[in-house]
Design an enzyme around this catalytic site. Sequence first.
Site, PDB file in Angstrom:
ATOM      1  N   TYR A   1      -0.538  -3.559   2.419  1.00  0.00           N
ATOM      2  CA  TYR A   1      -0.518  -3.964   0.786  1.00  0.00           C
ATOM      3  C   TYR A   1      -2.007  -4.632   0.754  1.00  0.00           C
ATOM      4  O   TYR A   1      -3.041  -4.247  -0.152  1.00  0.00           O
ATOM      5  CB  TYR A   1       0.409  -4.827   0.253  1.00  0.00           C
TER       6      TYR A   1
ATOM      7  N   LYS B   1      -5.317  -3.586  -1.377  1.00  0.00           N
ATOM      8  CA  LYS B   1      -5.813  -4.414  -2.579  1.00  0.00           C
ATOM      9  C   LYS B   1      -7.148  -4.851  -2.338  1.00  0.00           C
ATOM     10  O   LYS B   1      -7.935  -4.791  -3.340  1.00  0.00           O
ATOM     11  CB  LYS B   1      -4.757  -5.429  -2.850  1.00  0.00           C
TER      12      LYS B   1
END
Length: 250
Positions: free
Chosen positions: A151, A155
Site C-alpha cells: 500500500y 501510494k
Amino acid sequence: MAQRIAIVTGAARGIGAGTAKRLASDGMAVGVLDLNEADGAQTVAEIEKAGGKAIAVGADVSNADQVQAAVDRVAAELGEPTVLINNAGVTRDNLLFKMSETDWDMVLNVHLRGAFLMTRATQKYMVSAKWGRIVNLSSVSAVGNRGQANYSAAKAGMQGLTKTLAIELGKFGVTANAVAPGFIVTDMTAATAARLGVSFEDFQAGAAQTIPVQRVGLPEDVANAISFFVSEAAGFVSGQILYIAGGPVS
C-alpha cells in the site's frame, strides 16, 4: 459554462461516495464507478435525490478493456469527462515476510495500474477541451507504514504519477494533483479495527489522541479539498500533494 462531467472511481462508499456527492453538488454530472455497477446505486440515488445527475458504472480499474468501456459509456450517457478522481483502492496488509505476491500485485494493480488506465482513457477528452482536472488519492502511508509495504509503495507511486501528469499535460490546460488522507472514517478503517480486534469507536478515539486537531477525518474533509482542486479557481495549482491528516506529516 457547459456542465462538467466527472468520473470518480471507487465511488460506492467512503471517500469516493463523499467526493461524488460533493462534485454533484458543485454542479457536475458524475460517473459513479465501482467494481460492481449495483454497488454504486446508493451513491447515484443520493445524488439524484439532491437534484444532481449521475450514473453508476461497473468496471475493474485494473482491466484495460473494462476501463475503456466504462469511460466510453460515461461519454455517451453523460458527456465527455474532463474531471477524473482516481480513488479506487484496496488493502492487503501484512508484514513483508508474510506478504504474498498476489497481495502485492492486487494492491499495486488497483491503485497504480488503475490510475494509469483511467487517466490514459480520459485524457483525450481533457486535451480536446483544453481543460481538465485529475486528482489522485495518495495517503499518509506514502511516507512508510509498518505492515503496508504494498500500500505504501502504491501510494508513493501515486505521488510520482501525479507530478509527471502535471508536467506532461499542463500545456493542454490540464492540472493534476493528489490528496493524501490520514485517518478517515470509512469501511476500510473499520475493517482495520476489526482485524486488530478492537472496537471501531475505541480505534477512532485512540487515533484522535495522536492527531493535532484531536479528531479523526471524515470523507467530507477529503471531498472538500478535491472540490477545490477540480475547480476553475485552481487552474494555477498543479503537481501538488496535499496531506489531509489534521496535522503535519513527516
